[in-house]
Design a protein around this motif. Structure first.
Motif, PDB file in Angstrom:
ATOM      1  N   GLN A 449       0.864  -1.176   0.000  1.00 29.28           N
ATOM      2  CA  GLN A 449       0.000   0.000   0.000  1.00 29.28           C
ATOM      3  C   GLN A 449       0.907   1.235   0.000  1.00 29.28           C
ATOM      4  O   GLN A 449       1.764   1.397   0.874  1.00 29.28           O
ATOM      5  CB  GLN A 449      -0.915   0.003   1.225  1.00 29.28           C
ATOM      6  CG  GLN A 449      -1.869  -1.184   1.289  1.00 29.28           C
ATOM      7  CD  GLN A 449      -2.935  -1.118   0.219  1.00 29.28           C
ATOM      8  OE1 GLN A 449      -3.611  -0.101   0.072  1.00 29.28           O
ATOM      9  NE2 GLN A 449      -3.069  -2.203  -0.544  1.00 29.28           N
ATOM     10  N   ILE A 450       0.715   2.102  -0.957  1.00 29.21           N
ATOM     11  CA  ILE A 450       1.582   3.273  -1.137  1.00 29.21           C
ATOM     12  C   ILE A 450       0.918   4.488  -0.494  1.00 29.21           C
ATOM     13  O   ILE A 450      -0.255   4.793  -0.774  1.00 29.21           O
ATOM     14  CB  ILE A 450       1.856   3.541  -2.624  1.00 29.21           C
ATOM     15  CG1 ILE A 450       2.401   2.274  -3.299  1.00 29.21           C
ATOM     16  CG2 ILE A 450       2.827   4.702  -2.790  1.00 29.21           C
ATOM     17  CD1 ILE A 450       3.693   1.774  -2.714  1.00 29.21           C
ATOM     18  N   PHE A 486       7.202   9.304  -0.296  1.00 21.81           N
ATOM     19  CA  PHE A 486       6.557   8.008  -0.477  1.00 21.81           C
ATOM     20  C   PHE A 486       6.776   7.154   0.757  1.00 21.81           C
ATOM     21  O   PHE A 486       7.833   7.200   1.387  1.00 21.81           O
ATOM     22  CB  PHE A 486       7.136   7.270  -1.690  1.00 21.81           C
ATOM     23  CG  PHE A 486       6.686   7.816  -3.002  1.00 21.81           C
ATOM     24  CD1 PHE A 486       5.524   7.364  -3.581  1.00 21.81           C
ATOM     25  CD2 PHE A 486       7.438   8.779  -3.653  1.00 21.81           C
ATOM     26  CE1 PHE A 486       5.131   7.868  -4.809  1.00 21.81           C
ATOM     27  CE2 PHE A 486       7.040   9.276  -4.870  1.00 21.81           C
ATOM     28  CZ  PHE A 486       5.881   8.832  -5.452  1.00 21.81           C
ATOM     29  N   GLU A 487       5.758   6.329   1.079  1.00 27.27           N
ATOM     30  CA  GLU A 487       5.895   5.266   2.079  1.00 27.27           C
ATOM     31  C   GLU A 487       5.109   4.056   1.569  1.00 27.27           C
ATOM     32  O   GLU A 487       4.086   4.214   0.890  1.00 27.27           O
ATOM     33  CB  GLU A 487       5.357   5.696   3.445  1.00 27.27           C
ATOM     34  CG  GLU A 487       6.208   6.703   4.185  1.00 27.27           C
ATOM     35  CD  GLU A 487       5.641   6.995   5.564  1.00 27.27           C
ATOM     36  OE1 GLU A 487       6.095   6.346   6.535  1.00 27.27           O
ATOM     37  OE2 GLU A 487       4.716   7.832   5.655  1.00 27.27           O
ATOM     38  N   SER A 488       5.587   2.872   1.908  1.00 22.69           N
ATOM     39  CA  SER A 488       4.886   1.648   1.486  1.00 22.69           C
ATOM     40  C   SER A 488       4.640   0.750   2.681  1.00 22.69           C
ATOM     41  O   SER A 488       5.464   0.667   3.599  1.00 22.69           O
ATOM     42  CB  SER A 488       5.707   0.900   0.426  1.00 22.69           C
ATOM     43  OG  SER A 488       6.928   0.462   0.983  1.00 22.69           O
ATOM     44  N   PHE A 489       3.478   0.061   2.659  1.00 26.62           N
ATOM     45  CA  PHE A 489       3.086  -0.862   3.727  1.00 26.62           C
ATOM     46  C   PHE A 489       2.588  -2.157   3.073  1.00 26.62           C
ATOM     47  O   PHE A 489       1.762  -2.122   2.154  1.00 26.62           O
ATOM     48  CB  PHE A 489       1.980  -0.262   4.597  1.00 26.62           C
ATOM     49  CG  PHE A 489       2.371   1.015   5.280  1.00 26.62           C
ATOM     50  CD1 PHE A 489       2.956   0.989   6.530  1.00 26.62           C
ATOM     51  CD2 PHE A 489       2.165   2.254   4.648  1.00 26.62           C
ATOM     52  CE1 PHE A 489       3.304   2.178   7.155  1.00 26.62           C
ATOM     53  CE2 PHE A 489       2.525   3.425   5.278  1.00 26.62           C
ATOM     54  CZ  PHE A 489       3.098   3.404   6.530  1.00 26.62           C
ATOM     55  N   ASN A 490       3.091  -3.280   3.529  1.00 26.09           N
ATOM     56  CA  ASN A 490       2.698  -4.584   2.989  1.00 26.09           C
ATOM     57  C   ASN A 490       1.562  -5.185   3.812  1.00 26.09           C
ATOM     58  O   ASN A 490       1.585  -5.137   5.051  1.00 26.09           O
ATOM     59  CB  ASN A 490       3.882  -5.547   2.977  1.00 26.09           C
ATOM     60  CG  ASN A 490       4.910  -5.164   1.942  1.00 26.09           C
ATOM     61  OD1 ASN A 490       4.561  -4.842   0.816  1.00 26.09           O
ATOM     62  ND2 ASN A 490       6.188  -5.189   2.324  1.00 26.09           N
ATOM     63  N   ILE A 491       0.577  -5.752   3.137  1.00 30.56           N
ATOM     64  CA  ILE A 491      -0.533  -6.447   3.782  1.00 30.56           C
ATOM     65  C   ILE A 491      -0.118  -7.905   3.984  1.00 30.56           C
ATOM     66  O   ILE A 491       0.311  -8.572   3.037  1.00 30.56           O
ATOM     67  CB  ILE A 491      -1.814  -6.372   2.943  1.00 30.56           C
ATOM     68  CG1 ILE A 491      -2.188  -4.911   2.678  1.00 30.56           C
ATOM     69  CG2 ILE A 491      -2.955  -7.116   3.624  1.00 30.56           C
ATOM     70  CD1 ILE A 491      -2.505  -4.127   3.923  1.00 30.56           C
TER      71      ILE A 491
END
Length: 757
Positions: A449-450, A486-491
């Protein structure tokens, strides 16, 4: 039922008043029909849900919720394979290709059976007594007993023989009665089997089984006259011109038949759990004007004037709501669903005494008997839009319900049972929910998720959608300290946990439905690999099928065949098939695993076939037929009937030439005689050879001793002694050859040449 009835008080009425009373009676039936239709709306809604589940479709409420939440709408259909497996399994078990699943036999008469057993016991006793007296008389005569004693025994023997003769005649008479009952029952069974074959009963029953498995309510109807009509071109000749013309006519078959009934059109008494004990049955026929016209040609009992009056009016009712719902589920064509149809109702059941008087006055004016208030009257009435199209008394004197219902799981409170979709509804819901969650989780966990800080960057192409090798431009005029652009999060993927739920739902699906994987032909890990072990497991897996087959036997087979039996007793012109019989269902008897049954039958044939005690008790032809059926081999195509077998045996015996048979017997006797003589010669030769060998050993020992003594006496040299020994050996060989030649000659001729033998 007595056809002579007097409708006192109604015959004198004017036609207008009689018609008004008839319309009031029809209104009563129509009101009952509407009541039953309204009462069954809840059940029909459940049937719609069952069909949606069978076809793998969510209902409107669930579909709307999934669309709003943008969730997965996948439907993993586990219900259809289970339902189809059960349907196919029941087809295979209930309708074997080489046998019937029912039989008819004479009703056991305890008095006759007991009398036959007593007659047989009495006959055996008298036979033994006569044999004993005969032996005593012979013994007394041979021992020189007094004439009076011998004469007394002879007199007693004659008396017992007369009693034996009388007992044998009585036994034969009783046995003839029982044999005749069995013969008539067999003829009745063949007659009913032929009637069912002509109307395509297996195909009709299979449709009912399919309905019973899908919605829990499969219906068949019978016996009804006019089983299968057909169109036929009939030639007519003009009496004036002599010209021949052809006209297409509908020829009605008057033999009894069995038919499938659309469960959506059949309305039994909703207050009775068993349709056979309900208060009448209603069946709705949705007909177009053309179909209503055709009905007058296919049925002779339809009042054509009433049909003309109804056709002059437009249909007053539209298509039932369930038709549109079923078409939506099956993606069928919806054309014609908005048009109105004639709702023709068929009522079969009891009527009150006053109503019977009214019907008798209107449709049986020639009757003269009284309508008794203590008598129950059962009728068949067709009506439409307030008019009676047809009236008749119940076709069977027994007044049995002509409808039979099959259901997978009966309902204790109503005749509408439950099918496989309803039984496995909760496991299917769990299975679908877990699978949808796994699909949604898989979609979310495929990428991060960006999070984008707006204002710091913007896409070069103006599209905020993430795509490969996309270029983002940083805004140099803005900067926020410590906040990344930017930041990213993994499900997290929860596939393993959700897969466990799916596996649990699958296991519950098997357990609740009562059809494990092994019953569907799938062998899981850890299952025995031996044929016997597999047979035992399959036999255990068949428990649920046994219960369903018994339900079919109890609710369809026995009532239906019993009604066909009553029909033939009442209407058949064949007196040689009539008698007091009972129906037996054999559906559950074919449920053993065929491989295990075949092995057991072969074992019985091998062990007991030649047994001196049990062998004569076994029916050889019946055992052979059972072995063929267990191996799914068509019996009639391979095995001769008893008549054919006896005919072939008689022809084979007739073809044997007596002279040839005598010559063959003489030749066989001669061969046996030569064989015995050869054995005697061989035994004698063996004795002579043994004797000669003994003599030879004794002579050799004596010669050696004599020569030694002679050598000592004459002081011979060793060479001279050896020469003497060779001469003696030559003489012995010559005598032995002579003896062998004599033995060979005796074997050839059977006589001795006068030598040593």
């Amino acid at each position: 039922m007595d056809g002579d009835m007097k409708a006192s008080g109604y015959k004198e009425e004017k036609p207008e008043a009689l018609n008004k009373r008839l319309e009031a009676f029809v209104d009563t039936l129509a009101a009952e029909a509407k009541r039953r239709v309204d009462r069954r709306i809840i059940v029909e809604n459940r049937w719609i849900e069952d069909l949606q589940q069978y076809h793998g479709i969510y209902n409107d409420a669930i579909t709307k919720r999934l669309e709003e939440s943008k969730s997965s709408q996948i439907f993993m259909n586990m219900t259809a394979p289970k339902t189809d497996t059960l349907i196919a399994r029941l087809f295979d078990l209930l309708f074997p290709t080489d046998d019937k699943n029912w039989s008819i036999g004479p009703t056991p008469v305890p008095e006759l059976t007991k009398q036959a057993e007593e007659a047989m016991a009495n006959l055996d006793r008298l036979t033994k007594e006569a044999d004993q007296l005969h032996e005593q008389s012979m013994a007394a005569s041979q021992s020189g007993a007094p004439a009076e004693e011998v004469q007394g025994l002879e007199t007693q023997k004659r008396v017992v023989e007369e009693q034996e003769k009388t007992a044998r005649a009585a036994h034969d008479e009783l046995q003839a009665i029982l044999d005749e009952a069995s013969r008539r029952a067999e003829l009745m069974e063949k007659e009913i089997a032929d009637q069912l074959q002509q109307c395509g009963a297996p195909a009709q029953a299979r449709m009912a089984i399919s309905d019973g498995c899908k919605i829990g309510f499969g219906v068949v109807k019978g016996p009804v006259a006019g089983g299968r009509g057909r169109r036929k071109w009939v030639s007519t000749k003009d009496p004036v011109t002599g010209a021949t013309s052809y006209e297409l006519q509908f020829v009605q078959n008057l033999d009894p038949g069995m038919h499938w009934v659309d469960p959506w059109s059949y309305y039994p008494d909703p207050d009775s759990q068993d349709v056979a004990n309900g208060r009448g049955d209603l069946e709705r026929h949705l007909l177009t004007p053309d179909q209503l016209r055709r009905l007058t040609k296919e049925r002779d009992d339809i009042d054509k004037d009433v049909v003309r009056e109804i056709l002059s009016q437009k249909p007053s009712e539209g298509m039932p709501a369930y038709k549109s719902q079923i078409n939506t589920i099956t993606n069928s064509n919806d054309s014609g669903l908005n048009r109105n149809l004639y709702h023709v109702w068929e009522y079969t059941g009891p009527v009150e005494t006053e109503d019977m008087k009214l019907l008798a006055a209107a449709f049986m004016p020639e009757s003269s008997g009284e309508v008794d208030i203590l008598t129950s009257y059962y009728v068949k009435v067709w009506f439409c839009q307030g008019k009676v199209l047809s009236f008749a008394l119940h076709p069977l004197d027994s007044n049995d319900c002509i409808y039979s219902v099959f259901t997978v799981r009966p309902d204790e409170a109503s005749p509408f049972g439950y099918g496989i979709p309803w039984i496995v509804r909760n496991p299917q819901i769990v299975f679908n929910a877990a699978f949808r969650m796994m699909m949604d989780n898989s979609a979310l966990s495929t990428g991060p998720q960006i999070v984008v800080t707006q204002g710091l960057v913007h896409p070069q192409d103006g599209d905020w959608t993430l795509t490969p090798r996309k270029i983002w431009v940083r805004d140099q005029t803005k900067s926020v300290s410590g906040v990344p652009a930017f930041e990213s999060f993994n499900i997290d993927s929860n596939q393993n946990e959700l897969a466990n739920i799916i596996g649990l739902a699958r296991d519950l699906h098997d357990e609740i439905s009562g059809m494990p994987a092994i019953a569907q032909g799938e062998q899981g890990t850890g299952v025995t690999k031996t044929a016997q072990g597999m047979a035992l497991l399959m036999n255990s897996a068949n428990v649920i099928f046994r219960r369903m087959v018994r339900l079919y036997d109890d609710n369809i087979i026995i009532p239906m065949i019993t009604r066909f039996y009553h029909w033939n007793m009442q209407f058949s012109k064949k007196d040689n098939i009539k008698g007091d019989y009972e129906v037996a269902a054999r559906g559950s008897g074919v449920l053993l695993v065929r491989e295990m049954l075949a092995n057991n039958l072969l074992m019985i044939a091998q062990i007991f076939g030649d047994h001196p005690v049990y062998g004569p008790m076994i029916k050889s032809d019946g055992l052979l037929r059972a072995i063929f059926r267990a191996n799914m081999i068509p019996v009639d195509e391979i095995l001769k009937s008893e008549r054919e077998y006896r005919k072939d045996m008689a022809e084979a015996e007739a073809k044997v030439d007596p002279a040839a048979a005598a010559a063959q017997a003489a030749a066989e006797a001669k061969v046996e005689e030569v064989k015995v003589k050869r054995e005697e010669v061989e035994a004698q030769t063996a004795r002579v050879e043994l004797e000669w060998s003994t003599r030879e050993r004794i002579a050799q020992m004596g010669f050696d001793a004599g020569m030694n003594r002679l050598a000592e006496m004459l002081n011979m040299s060793e060479d001279e002694l050896a020469e003497k020994k060779r001469q003696f050996d030559a003489k012995q060989r010559h005598e032995k050859l002579m003896l062998a030649a004599e033995i060979a000659l005796q074997r050839e001729t059977g006589t001795s040449s006068g030598g040593s033998v």
